[in-house]
Design a protein around this motif. Sequence first.
Motif, PDB file in Angstrom:
ATOM      1  N   TRP A   1       0.766  -1.009  -0.013  1.00  0.00           N
ATOM      2  CA  TRP A   1      -0.107   0.030  -0.054  1.00  0.00           C
ATOM      3  C   TRP A   1       0.770   1.105   0.071  1.00  0.00           C
ATOM      4  N   ARG A   2       1.675   1.409   0.968  1.00  0.00           N
ATOM      5  CA  ARG A   2       2.702   2.393   0.800  1.00  0.00           C
ATOM      6  C   ARG A   2       3.444   2.810  -0.453  1.00  0.00           C
ATOM      7  N   THR A   3       3.572   1.698  -1.382  1.00  0.00           N
ATOM      8  CA  THR A   3       4.282   1.625  -2.658  1.00  0.00           C
ATOM      9  C   THR A   3       3.249   2.030  -3.668  1.00  0.00           C
ATOM     10  N   GLY A   4       1.929   2.375  -3.266  1.00  0.00           N
ATOM     11  CA  GLY A   4       0.957   2.724  -4.125  1.00  0.00           C
ATOM     12  C   GLY A   4       0.326   1.347  -4.628  1.00  0.00           C
ATOM     13  N   LEU A   5       0.573   0.098  -4.109  1.00  0.00           N
ATOM     14  CA  LEU A   5      -0.133  -0.940  -4.836  1.00  0.00           C
ATOM     15  C   LEU A   5      -1.005  -1.694  -3.755  1.00  0.00           C
ATOM     16  N   VAL A   6      -2.246  -2.131  -4.421  1.00  0.00           N
ATOM     17  CA  VAL A   6      -3.099  -2.757  -3.726  1.00  0.00           C
ATOM     18  C   VAL A   6      -3.262  -4.416  -4.325  1.00  0.00           C
TER      19      VAL A   6
ATOM     20  N   LEU B   1      11.537  -0.825   6.991  1.00  0.00           N
ATOM     21  CA  LEU B   1      10.838   0.366   6.629  1.00  0.00           C
ATOM     22  C   LEU B   1      11.787   1.629   6.633  1.00  0.00           C
ATOM     23  N   GLY B   2      12.716   1.546   7.643  1.00  0.00           N
ATOM     24  CA  GLY B   2      13.690   2.555   7.997  1.00  0.00           C
ATOM     25  C   GLY B   2      15.047   2.615   7.123  1.00  0.00           C
TER      26      GLY B   2
ATOM     27  N   LEU C   1      11.920   3.571  -0.150  1.00  0.00           N
ATOM     28  CA  LEU C   1      11.771   3.880  -1.381  1.00  0.00           C
ATOM     29  C   LEU C   1      10.161   3.554  -1.579  1.00  0.00           C
ATOM     30  N   SER C   2       9.660   3.257  -0.748  1.00  0.00           N
ATOM     31  CA  SER C   2       8.119   2.863  -1.089  1.00  0.00           C
ATOM     32  C   SER C   2       7.491   4.149  -1.744  1.00  0.00           C
ATOM     33  N   ARG C   3       7.604   5.069  -0.839  1.00  0.00           N
ATOM     34  CA  ARG C   3       6.693   6.325  -1.091  1.00  0.00           C
ATOM     35  C   ARG C   3       7.559   6.976  -2.291  1.00  0.00           C
TER      36      ARG C   3
END
Lengths: 255, 320
Positions: B49-54, B179-180, B186-188
């Motif tokens: 989700w954080r990468t814009g993928l569902v 995430l850190g 790079l997710s966002r």
Amino acid sequence: MTAILRAESLYKSFGAVNAADNINITIDEGEVIGVIGANGAGKTTFVNMVTGYLAPTSGKLFFYDRDITGFNPKDATEIGICRSFQIPQLFSSGTTFDNLMIAMGIAEEGTMPFWKPLATDERAKRCEEILARYEILEYRDQIAQTLSQGVRKLLDIAMASVHNPKMLMLDEPTSGVTAAEKFSIMDIVVTALKQQDVTILFVEHDMEIISRYATRVLAFYDGRIIADAKPEDALADEQVRQFVIGETVHAPVAG
Amino acid sequence: MSPAFRSNLLQIGLPVILALGLFMPDWAIFLGIISLAKGLVVLGLMLLWRTGLVSFGQGLFYGAGAYMVGILPQYLPITDALLLVLISAVAAGFLAFALGFLLRRYREIFFAMLCLAFSMIFFGILVKSESLGSTDGFNVVETSYLGFVPEEPIVMQRMLYITAAVVAWFACLFVNRYLGSTMGRLSRAIKDNELRVEYLGFSAKRAVHFKIVIAGTMAGAGGALAAIAIGHVDPEMVWWIQSGEFVFVTILSGVGNVIAPLLGSVVFEILRTFAIEYAPQAWQFVVGGCLLAVIMFLPGGLWSLIERSKEGKDDGNSSR
């Protein structure tokens, strides 16, 4: 002088349009190349081919004698060809600091950087030094989306510069900024990049910028290079005056 | 919310809360295990989700993990719950790795639909396979815990709860660390501007592939835990309604913190249990209404409530 980039009979066509029509050129280390030409002359297409965004229809590209034809952007960046964009490509929801930190993390952490924290004090300090060098430290915590065009341009170039490029291609570094900002942006960029020993190629419409910063000028017209000379000679060239300057520059040409 | 508070919450707060779960009444223990199991799936969805993928097909990996628990003891003398969960997670991870080569090339609705397609192919295979129990599925063998086979079902449930809590905690620690990292951050960036990621010298596809594998692995672990808790596996675990539920819980939870998926999952299970108890004919109506309310009033999910209250206390000095 060692040749850093060589293009051999480079062609690129989009349907009936030839955006690159038999380009042959050798660029040496340490040069500052100014690329001029009217809109649609093939300047950005050339940059796009060298940096792996577009594959040439035919012809070859060599980087230090290594064939790089058909490289993708990631491969091109890894061997040391980096670029900035006419429209700055930033991570719009991150801050100035975040943007540069991510660029630094990618440049420094190898292929699978999923464990080591990105934000270390040491890297943050270096990040701030680079922001200071590009004179955008005061925008450290501002979201990229809300930055002014000049700051966005500088951040875009700063991000491209952290991968230790051998060659940096700047696509219209001063477009869309005020006349007053243009020279200061170029001063900042050229000074910063000189410290890194980078060969620079920049696309530019402003002939004053060209004559002040370029050591060599390539003039594009209709996918071809119509002049390749020192700035004063290139800008005095009859073809260049007719096809490039006559159509794009309204102010009198210096020199 | 300050980084120090975040890491304290994760390293001390979460295990304490999970440990307190052991003292839940007997009827709630099962709910706790299922919440943690599904929370693991949602944790993976959060990464995507954080990468814009569902992914509308995460039931695939959830079901794959569950079926591994069902099948493995039939061929190998493995009954240890933790071992079964780990092997199932790795198997689901491999499946995600293989499918990832295709999935990583797609974004937005195409990614979502391709995930759905894969899960429905798997569903079809399960339904048509007599040897895999067809539509009925099959029962899971009794599991052991470090060589100990509890006699009483309720002791067994508590042992499984501990296993689930340990797995969930480690998953949270791992994801938080991830995430850190550069790749996590790079997710966002990928969501914002994939072209730029490539021009900084990193393959966005590879980063997405890695996320698919982590999400698949955790979904597999979740499926395995759920299978042991229920004692039975069937194709419904792979069905699109199950996958949709995971997306539902992701929205309910919010993606602001690695604890959010666990919290959201617990809230969802409680919500559904009570809705079915008190409105057996209209429980979907209640659950759907709650989702609507979250989308309208809490677009950041339940976690934004905690974030807001903490930010109020920090007097606006918190950094993200």
